[in-house]
Design an enzyme around this catalytic site. Structure first.
Site, PDB file in Angstrom:
ATOM      1  N   TYR A  27       0.217   1.866   7.680  1.00 48.79           N
ATOM      2  CA  TYR A  27       0.827   1.672   6.368  1.00 48.79           C
ATOM      3  C   TYR A  27       1.157   0.198   6.194  1.00 48.79           C
ATOM      4  O   TYR A  27       2.042  -0.336   6.863  1.00 48.79           O
ATOM      5  CB  TYR A  27       2.089   2.531   6.262  1.00 48.79           C
ATOM      6  CG  TYR A  27       2.596   2.693   4.847  1.00 48.79           C
ATOM      7  CD1 TYR A  27       2.275   3.827   4.111  1.00 48.79           C
ATOM      8  CD2 TYR A  27       3.391   1.721   4.246  1.00 48.79           C
ATOM      9  CE1 TYR A  27       2.733   3.983   2.809  1.00 48.79           C
ATOM     10  CE2 TYR A  27       3.843   1.865   2.952  1.00 48.79           C
ATOM     11  CZ  TYR A  27       3.515   2.999   2.235  1.00 48.79           C
ATOM     12  OH  TYR A  27       3.954   3.141   0.950  1.00 48.79           O
TER      13      TYR A  27
ATOM     14  N   TYR B 169      -3.533   0.569  -3.431  1.00 52.53           N
ATOM     15  CA  TYR B 169      -2.178   0.973  -3.060  1.00 52.53           C
ATOM     16  C   TYR B 169      -1.999   2.438  -3.435  1.00 52.53           C
ATOM     17  O   TYR B 169      -1.581   2.767  -4.540  1.00 52.53           O
ATOM     18  CB  TYR B 169      -1.147   0.097  -3.771  1.00 52.53           C
ATOM     19  CG  TYR B 169       0.280   0.399  -3.352  1.00 52.53           C
ATOM     20  CD1 TYR B 169       0.643   0.379  -2.012  1.00 52.53           C
ATOM     21  CD2 TYR B 169       1.261   0.694  -4.290  1.00 52.53           C
ATOM     22  CE1 TYR B 169       1.946   0.644  -1.620  1.00 52.53           C
ATOM     23  CE2 TYR B 169       2.569   0.956  -3.911  1.00 52.53           C
ATOM     24  CZ  TYR B 169       2.909   0.936  -2.579  1.00 52.53           C
ATOM     25  OH  TYR B 169       4.193   1.206  -2.192  1.00 52.53           O
TER      26      TYR B 169
END
Length: 379
Positions: A281, A332
């Site tokens: 992440y 994203y």
């Protein structure tokens, strides 16, 4: 560093599998919304798996305002449904909840759908009057900048240590025709000279903001073997929450809670050296180094040295990471797209960016709900 000893079997090891994956284009799409994007992604996942909407009896949605409206649009009447909170940590949380539902018989086929039209509606992830913490920070970027400043003070790292992360992920995006930043390579010098955003972080340390959607369909490993694609198994997951600093970043960059998720190796029956690649992440480039340190790929404070010689870059490094381009250069999608990329790597579908003979991948999420997953290609 050696992997932790592998011992007892874990009850959910290899019991649940990804049966279908669907993603949309990524960009700016004001003509639709998160519902429309989510439907597009789920229809792609259904096509990928060979299933129909009527087969879906479990539904988990994220950043889609109403599971009722979404189910109505898709023609789904589940016996298990959930609307999660919006932060990216809930990608892995959602996956674990789906695995538990499937393993206990609460649902047979669970669709997990993330839809985000944040770019077209000009959603603010901080800025303006936003209060990210009681100390007046106006964005998550500000808190990550402070954490990296502390890391530099504590361990002697520098902003230049983040360059190899951004450059490697942009290299991967240039191999991915669907990435937002496809065809736009960057250099270490460009990373160093990028526009400052929040000291010491600069533009190329920040994730993208775009519209798009991701869907996964999960079921038992046994059912998945009868579907269109090679099953990808959830071999293990581990999670450790830490809310004693719920309003502000800690000095230790989630290190204790991330370190607790090293139990994922024991649960999966797979050690670090059995992995071929990573999904991390990467809302901001420092998070990647925090993740590598927390999961024991290097010692705390050594993340900069660990990535310096291209360790994360496909073709040159031992640990190809975020091979789609990640949040920094692909899209994203708050972890959802990174997990989808891990699945596609294990199905050997990634073309120029394929990790040779990928058999096992690890996903890491460094937040105050720290998590790690290990996915494996079924034999």
């Amino acid at each position: 560093m050696p992997s932790p000893a592998i011992s007892r079997p874990w009850p959910l090891r290899d019991k649940v599998a990804f049966a279908g994956i669907g993603t949309t284009r990524y960009g700016n799409f004001p003509e639709t919304d998160s519902y429309g994007l989510g439907c597009e992604a789920l229809n792609a996942a259904l096509e990928d798996s060979g299933l129909k909407p009527g087969d879906i009896d479990g539904l988990i949605v994220s950043r889609i305002p109403s599971y009722e409206r979404f189910a109505e649009m898709m023609g789904i009447n589940p016996q298990y449904c959930l609307l999660t909170e919006t932060p990216g940590r809930f990608s892995a949380v959602s996956l674990a909840l789906a695995a538990q539902a499937i393993a206990t018989g609460a649902a047979n086929y669970v669709a997990l759908v993330y839809g985000n039209n944040g770019r077209s509606v000009r959603m603010r992830y901080g800025g303006g009057d936003s209060q990210w913490s009681p100390w007046g920070m106006t964005s998550p970027g500000a808190s990550h900048a402070m954490m990296w400043q502390r890391h530099m003070h504590e361990f002697g790292t520098t902003h230049a240590d983040l360059g190899p992360v951004s450059v490697a992920f942009r290299h991967h995006a240039c191999l991915n025709p669907d990435a937002v930043m496809h065809g736009r390579p960057i250099t270490l010098q460009q990373h160093a000279e990028a526009r400052p955003i929040c000291e010491p972080l600069k533009l190329l340390d920040y994730c993208l903001i775009n519209d798009g959607a991701v869907a996964w369909i999960m079921t038992t490993a046994e059912r998945a073997r009868d579907l269109k694609r090679p099953p990808v198994l959830l071999s293990g997951y581990a999670r450790q929450d830490a809310f004693h600093y719920g309003s502000a970043p800690p000095d230790d960059f989630w290190y204790p809670s991330l370190s607790a998720t090293r139990s994922v190796y024991d649960r999966a029956g797979i050690g670090r050296e059995d992995l071929q690649g990573l999904g991390i992440y990467d809302n901001f480039s420092p998070t990647v180094l925090f993740s590598l340190e927390g999961l024991g790929f290097c010692n705390q404070g050594e993340g900069g040295a660990f990535v310096r010689d291209g360790a994360l870059q496909l073709g040159t490094g031992r640990w190809p990471t975020n091979t789609s381009g990640g949040h920094l250069s692909d899209s994203y999608m708050q972890g959802w797209g990174i997990i989808a990329e891990c699945v596609r790597q294990l199905r050997h579908e990634c073309g120029e960016r394929q990790i040779p003979d990928a058999q096992a991948m690890q996903y890491i999420c460094a937040t105050n709900i720290a998590q790690s997953l290990i996915l494996r290609r079924a034999a």
